[in-house]
Design a protein around this motif. Sequence first.
Motif, PDB file in Angstrom:
ATOM      1  N   ALA A  46      58.205 -13.421  65.477  1.00 13.66           N
ATOM      2  CA  ALA A  46      58.456 -13.447  66.323  1.00 13.66           C
ATOM      3  C   ALA A  46      59.443 -12.489  66.846  1.00 13.66           C
ATOM      4  O   ALA A  46      60.740 -12.200  67.921  1.00 13.66           O
ATOM      5  CB  ALA A  46      59.278 -14.776  66.210  1.00 13.66           C
ATOM      6  N   GLY A  47      59.562 -11.174  66.195  1.00 10.21           N
ATOM      7  CA  GLY A  47      60.261 -10.066  66.728  1.00 10.21           C
ATOM      8  C   GLY A  47      61.491 -10.303  65.566  1.00 10.21           C
ATOM      9  O   GLY A  47      62.669  -9.545  65.568  1.00 10.21           O
ATOM     10  N   GLN A  48      61.327 -10.724  65.258  1.00  9.97           N
ATOM     11  CA  GLN A  48      62.573 -11.140  63.773  1.00  9.97           C
ATOM     12  C   GLN A  48      63.058 -10.749  62.637  1.00  9.97           C
ATOM     13  O   GLN A  48      63.035 -11.399  61.932  1.00  9.97           O
ATOM     14  CB  GLN A  48      63.578 -13.172  64.310  1.00  9.97           C
ATOM     15  CG  GLN A  48      63.473 -13.328  65.484  1.00  9.97           C
ATOM     16  CD  GLN A  48      63.745 -14.798  65.334  1.00  9.97           C
ATOM     17  OE1 GLN A  48      64.470 -15.651  65.909  1.00  9.97           O
ATOM     18  NE2 GLN A  48      63.356 -15.881  65.299  1.00  9.97           N
ATOM     19  N   ARG A  49      62.304  -9.029  62.867  1.00  6.60           N
ATOM     20  CA  ARG A  49      62.321  -8.808  61.591  1.00  6.60           C
ATOM     21  C   ARG A  49      63.526  -7.306  61.427  1.00  6.60           C
ATOM     22  O   ARG A  49      63.124  -6.887  62.839  1.00  6.60           O
ATOM     23  CB  ARG A  49      61.025  -8.326  60.791  1.00  6.60           C
ATOM     24  CG  ARG A  49      60.143  -9.210  60.618  1.00  6.60           C
ATOM     25  CD  ARG A  49      58.598  -8.226  60.284  1.00  6.60           C
ATOM     26  NE  ARG A  49      57.618  -9.482  59.984  1.00  6.60           N
ATOM     27  CZ  ARG A  49      56.306  -9.521  60.181  1.00  6.60           C
ATOM     28  NH1 ARG A  49      55.817  -8.436  61.409  1.00  6.60           N
ATOM     29  NH2 ARG A  49      55.477 -10.423  59.915  1.00  6.60           N
ATOM     30  N   CYS A  50      64.228  -7.305  60.224  1.00  6.09           N
ATOM     31  CA  CYS A  50      65.226  -6.469  60.714  1.00  6.09           C
ATOM     32  C   CYS A  50      63.997  -5.005  61.013  1.00  6.09           C
ATOM     33  O   CYS A  50      64.292  -3.900  61.120  1.00  6.09           O
ATOM     34  CB  CYS A  50      65.812  -5.464  59.735  1.00  6.09           C
ATOM     35  SG  CYS A  50      65.066  -5.601  57.847  1.00  6.09           S
ATOM     36  N   MET A  51      62.829  -4.977  60.283  1.00  5.71           N
ATOM     37  CA  MET A  51      62.535  -3.451  60.151  1.00  5.71           C
ATOM     38  C   MET A  51      61.071  -3.894  61.471  1.00  5.71           C
ATOM     39  O   MET A  51      59.686  -3.525  61.955  1.00  5.71           O
ATOM     40  CB  MET A  51      61.470  -2.958  58.699  1.00  5.71           C
ATOM     41  CG  MET A  51      62.168  -3.168  58.392  1.00  5.71           C
ATOM     42  SD  MET A  51      62.671  -1.126  58.687  1.00  5.71           S
ATOM     43  CE  MET A  51      60.887  -0.382  57.121  1.00  5.71           C
TER      44      MET A  51
END
Length: 545
Positions: free
Chosen positions: A322-327
């Motif tokens: 869900a786009g919740q990655r720092c990369m």
Amino acid sequence: MSFRLLSIARKQQKRSASGFSRPVVRTSPRLHFSSLAAPAQPWLVDQAYQHFRNGEFVASKGSPAYTVRNPATQETIGIVPEMTTQEFDDTVALANEAFHHWKLVPIQQRQRVMLKFQQAIRENIDDLAYLITLENGKTLADARGDVFRGLEMVESACFMAPQMLGDSLQGISSDMDCVSYREPLGVVASLNPFNFPAMCPLWSLGLCTTAGNSILIKPSEKTPGAALMLAQLAKESGLPDGVLQVVHGGKRTVENICTHRDIRAISFVGSSQAGEHIYNLGSQYGKRVQANMGAKNHAVILEDSNRAQVVKAVVGAAFGAAGQRCMALSTVIFVGTTKEWIHDIAEEAKKLKVGSGFDSSADVGPLISPESKDRVESIISEAVNEGATLTLDGRGYTVEGYSNGNFVGPTILSNVKTGNVCYTEEFFGPVLVCLEAESLDDAMTIVNQNPYGNGCAIFTGSGAAARKFTAGVDVGQVGVNVPIPVPLPMFSFTGSRGSFLGSLNFYGYSGIQFYTKLKTVTSNWPMESASLGGVAMPTFGSGGK
Ligand code: NAD
């Protein structure tokens, strides 16, 4: 009973129910996970999360402070306390005492603990993944990846003795030799974000303790379960009581960590706002601090790249977890005519299934909290007001059976300008921001003017263009036809500029340097009995003679 024994018991139950034992055929993670049950959670007593202190789960005397909720349903999982200052001081004292024994344990033995620990993680990977999905919301496949990337870090600690070697020089003067040793620091704190509940603590745990330190882990108050299970597994693997403590809390506990005299170093992973504060406060109190922070990662797409490959890579890297990655690849710069590919990306993104992380067919789970969902949706609306085109709108997304979930569908904003809020803010949601550039040079200027420097990628069929890009971008982790270039444990995580504060990076050799300090010993052992008459006045060198 250990988690491993519990999982064996569960497997045996399944076998006896069917009357015979069948080999498990793992054709895909989805099939494998569909039969998972909740693991035991001995750290949750009357819905209150316990600290892990000196090898035991203990109730906090602090006030209940944060509610952990299942992001797909809002069901309460437990309440996290804010530990009292007295509890905190007692815990640091225990960690400090443990450190003084642990640092004397030979490194081969410390490595052996890690050998057992990596095996314990491997055997309990499904239970750890379950807890991550329950508290964080990401899909079970993503949760398993979260644990696996941390597991690799523990594996790298199993043979780190060669990297602990110092230097030596014989005969620096007559009868004098000099050696340097790498020594542990003492009590180290690891402060963690919600989005990688296993991987981020494990970036520190293995290297830090194998180097001879004790560690105090503060998980995110939103996702504390995985760190607690890891603590239990580490104990079962032979890590002595007190070498690893898990403390709970938010801002107040963090302030205590930053200011306590006996905490020597802080490894922080999280947002830029918290990281800058923790870096400044910790440094002011004389601590080593490394802070991995926020990001806005760009992909630059050139016309000579492979269109189908680019579409798949961008969709996976922008919307996965869900786009919740720092990369996460949250920003794409389309060079020249590649802007026409946005349509393909939108079509591919529409195929993603949004749903509960426990739904084995879901690709995109919920966001961590209702506040996070509101924030992401309001930035999307603001982007539209600022003139961006909403190519794909994921606002107001509902999932059947999960009406309270924090779901946002894949969203694509195109025609974005660098001044727009959707470009300047880190979304941390399933939103892809699309910009356009005339040339590779123009695209590189955009990348370099962005304050963050965590990761970026170029998609091209040209080695020369790739070389120009990798040499010219001021970003710490660069992918060439690789959308999420997270370095493996033998390297280091090298975010830079606005995404990192400190001088030594997480893990790899840099990580070992962070958790150790050098001591040099200069020895004089005259081989022939020297005359002891008179005073040998030390001088700094011989004046060049
Ligand atoms: P966060 O900053 O809110 O929380 C991280 C930790 O800091 C938590 O343990 C929290 O309790 C503590 N904290 C939060 N605010 C604080 C304050 N004002 N004072 C003291 N302590 C505070 O981060 P998050 O929302 O949990 O995680 C998402 C962020 O982390 C994103 O910005 C993401 O890019 C970043 N992140 C970066 C990396 C990296 O390696 N660069 C990796 C993962 C996540």
